[in-house]
Scaffold this motif. Structure first.
Motif, short mmCIF file in Angstrom:
data_model
loop_
_atom_site.label_atom_id
_atom_site.label_comp_id
_atom_site.label_asym_id
_atom_site.label_seq_id
_atom_site.Cartn_x
_atom_site.Cartn_y
_atom_site.Cartn_z
N ASN A 104 0.69 -1.41 -0.06
CA ASN A 104 0.35 0.06 0.25
C ASN A 104 0.80 1.74 0.13
N ALA A 105 2.06 1.01 0.66
CA ALA A 105 2.92 2.60 0.93
C ALA A 105 3.55 2.47 -0.62
N VAL A 106 3.88 1.53 -1.33
CA VAL A 106 4.30 2.00 -2.55
C VAL A 106 3.58 2.23 -3.47
N MET A 107 2.49 1.94 -3.85
CA MET A 107 0.98 2.21 -3.85
C MET A 107 0.93 3.47 -4.17
N ARG A 108 0.38 3.64 -2.46
CA ARG A 108 0.28 5.29 -2.65
C ARG A 108 1.97 6.01 -3.00
N PHE A 109 3.21 5.96 -3.12
CA PHE A 109 3.58 6.58 -3.32
C PHE A 109 4.19 6.70 -5.14
N ALA A 110 3.18 5.57 -5.55
CA ALA A 110 3.11 5.47 -6.92
C ALA A 110 2.59 6.49 -7.76
N ILE A 111 1.69 6.50 -6.44
CA ILE A 111 0.94 7.27 -7.88
C ILE A 111 0.78 9.32 -7.70
N HIS B 34 -8.10 22.84 -13.61
CA HIS B 34 -7.25 21.94 -14.32
C HIS B 34 -8.56 21.16 -15.92
N GLU B 35 -9.54 21.18 -15.38
CA GLU B 35 -10.73 20.78 -16.51
C GLU B 35 -10.71 19.28 -16.88
N LEU B 36 -10.16 18.95 -15.32
CA LEU B 36 -10.68 16.84 -16.24
C LEU B 36 -11.48 17.10 -15.92
N SER B 37 -11.83 15.33 -16.64
CA SER B 37 -12.55 15.34 -16.75
C SER B 37 -13.83 14.13 -15.56
N LEU B 38 -14.54 14.13 -15.42
CA LEU B 38 -15.27 13.38 -13.89
C LEU B 38 -14.34 11.65 -14.03
N GLY B 39 -13.67 10.95 -14.78
CA GLY B 39 -14.38 10.23 -14.99
C GLY B 39 -11.81 9.86 -15.04
N GLU B 40 -11.03 10.96 -15.58
CA GLU B 40 -9.63 10.76 -14.98
C GLU B 40 -9.51 11.51 -13.63
N ILE B 41 -10.90 12.30 -12.61
CA ILE B 41 -10.88 12.72 -11.21
C ILE B 41 -11.53 11.45 -10.52
N ALA B 42 -11.87 10.47 -10.90
CA ALA B 42 -12.69 9.62 -10.93
C ALA B 42 -11.56 8.89 -10.66
N GLN B 43 -11.24 8.68 -11.90
CA GLN B 43 -9.56 7.43 -11.83
C GLN B 43 -8.20 7.60 -11.22
N ARG B 44 -8.30 9.19 -11.50
CA ARG B 44 -7.25 9.48 -9.83
C ARG B 44 -7.34 8.87 -8.63
N LEU B 45 -8.30 9.58 -8.16
CA LEU B 45 -8.66 9.21 -7.02
C LEU B 45 -9.42 8.26 -6.39
#
Lengths: 156, 300
Positions: free
Chosen positions: A13-20, A117-128
């Motif tokens: 989880n720590a590695v995944m978080r850092f990678a994000i 930043h005008e990201l789409s809903l999908g981009e925000i969802a994917q990021r978070l």
């Protein structure tokens, strides 16, 4: 001596978080996490386990640098074809627009990513790591709250 | 811009905030993409990283976004993601993980028979091949390759996460001697939040700022040093811990000294590390036992 499995469970989880944090996209972060643990698997015979998890973070950081290098090459390629997206820079908004104590960090993140930043809903969802419906819900709540704030200020 | 589709309500909202938006627009230059922003903060090297860092240092919007994204609790690795990550090792190494538990084989007759046969073969082979007079530990060595290097064999001198301690300033606050210490404590608690969640990159970023703001308090330097160690940034870790040492009071000095020894060792200064550890070994304290055990490990 820790087992590979226990190390993986301890640090994934720590590695995944850092990678994000390093690349933004959760999909790419997953690839980087997998690559980091694959490297660990390959070097397990000789790895100095006391250097974990920093060793894993360093692998992620180096792979992220490769990712950004590739992205830059792609950007240049597309730029040369005059299709460079304007996404590289967003309009600058001064401090204070989304300042409201009732807003949680996730609301401010959604607002900033969507309307600055005008990201789409999908981009925000994917990021978070959320669903689009959840992002929509956060935005709706935050907009309502700010509307009240703005109308309150206007009444004064 | 992606020019995302905004529905009617969003367009209305944009109209509503337009004037407020205009009011608060500041000319600190164009904001970089949020992914670049976070990558630069995490210390990733890419072409525009320096420019991004320079911008974010001056832009309050980017600072807020960085702070919010850093403290955001991303969902843990899901089962699906976990399966895919594990599949990567399987595909690349031919070693499927996780292996099924041994008990699943017990009720399968063929593997059981094969395993029994293999055991008989190994035992018979070992009896036949074993040299007379050879010590059992030597035979074990020949079967098990020496896969653990000297450093990996260390059990005492290892990097473990430092526990968060009540800072010295807190004592003053409780006594009512230092009102200003409250502000420091609040800011320290906030800076330690990502540290608590193993988010060392963000912890380092926040603690670096705090160490600059409160240069005479040991805690920001100390936890900054530990965070840098976890990030593999040994020289900056060494610098932070060296700054913390003269500032640390009795309750924190041994902690700083211990992590300083680790930083020295990782920076290739094993002799200095050993001296630091010997100092800890020489007096009673939280680290005495580990330090004394580490002296031997550092001599190897």
């Amino acid at each position: 001596m820790q087992s590979y499995e226990s190390v993986y469970r301890k640090y994934r989880n720590a590695v995944m978080r850092f990678a994000i944090q390093c690349v933004g996209s959760r999909d790419i972060a997953e690839e980087l996490t997998a690559e980091a643990f694959l490297e660990l698997h390959r070097h397990w015979e000789t790895i100095d386990t006391e250097r974990l998890p920093s060793w894993l973070f360093t692998v992620v950081k180096n792979r992220a640098a490769d990712h950004w290098r590739r992205a830059e090459l792609e950007r240049r390629y597309f730029a040369s074809e005059s299709t460079r997206p304007k996404q590289a820079h967003a309009p600058t908004v001064g401090h204070g627009l989304f300042d409201n104590e009732a807003l949680k960090p996730v609301h401010r993140i959604c607002l900033t990513l969507r309307y600055v930043h005008e990201l789409s809903l999908g981009e925000i969802a994917q990021r978070l790591g959320l669903s689009e419906v959840q992002v929509k819900g956060h935005l709706q709540y935050a907009r309502e709250l700010l509307r009240k704030q703005l109308s309150g200020e206007a009444d004064r | 811009m992606k020019n995302p589709h905004f529905d009617a309500e969003e367009k209305e909202f944009q109209r509503e905030i337009a004037s407020a938006l205009d009011k608060v627009r500041a000319s600190v230059g164009a904001c970089p993409h949020p992914d670049q922003l976070m990558a630069a903060a995490a210390g990733v090297q890419f072409q525009d990283a320096a420019a991004v860092r320079e911008h974010s240092a001056a832009c309050p919007v980017c600072q807020t976004l960085m702070r919010d994204l850093s403290s955001y609790e991303y969902p843990a690795v899901s089962d699906e993601e976990d399966r895919r990550i594990r599949a990567t090792w399987g595909a690349a190494t031919g070693v499927p993980r996780p292996t099924p538990g041994w008990w699943t084989w017990l009720w399968r007759p063929m593997p059981l028979a094969a395993a029994a046969f293999a055991i008989i073969l190994v035992v018979t082979g070992a009896l036949v091949l074993r040299q007379p007079g050879q010590r059992p530990d030597e035979s074990a060595k020949s079967v098990q390759p020496s896969r653990i290097p000297a450093a990996a064999a260390r059990v005492a001198f290892v990097l473990e996460k430092a526990a968060i301690k009540v800072p010295a300033a807190a004592v003053l606050v409780y006594r009512g001697d230092a009102e200003s210490g409250k502000t420091f404590l609040n800011e320290l608690a906030s800076a330690l939040e990502p540290y608590r969640m193993d988010n060392y990159a963000e912890a380092a970023r926040r603690l670096d700022l705090l160490a600059g703001k409160y240069p005479k308090y040991a805690e920001p330097h100390y936890y900054l040093g530990v965070s840098r160690l976890f990030l593999g940034e040994n020289e900056p870790a060494l610098a932070a811990l060296n700054s913390a040492l003269p500032l640390a009071d009795d309750s924190l000095r041994d902690d700083v000294s211990w992590y300083l020894a680790i930083a020295l060792d990782r920076a290739g200064r094993s002799e200095d590390a050993r001296r630091e550890v010997e100092g800890l070994c020489g007096h009673a304290g939280e680290y005495q036992q580990r330090a004394c055990a580490s002296v031997g490990e550092l001599r190897r």
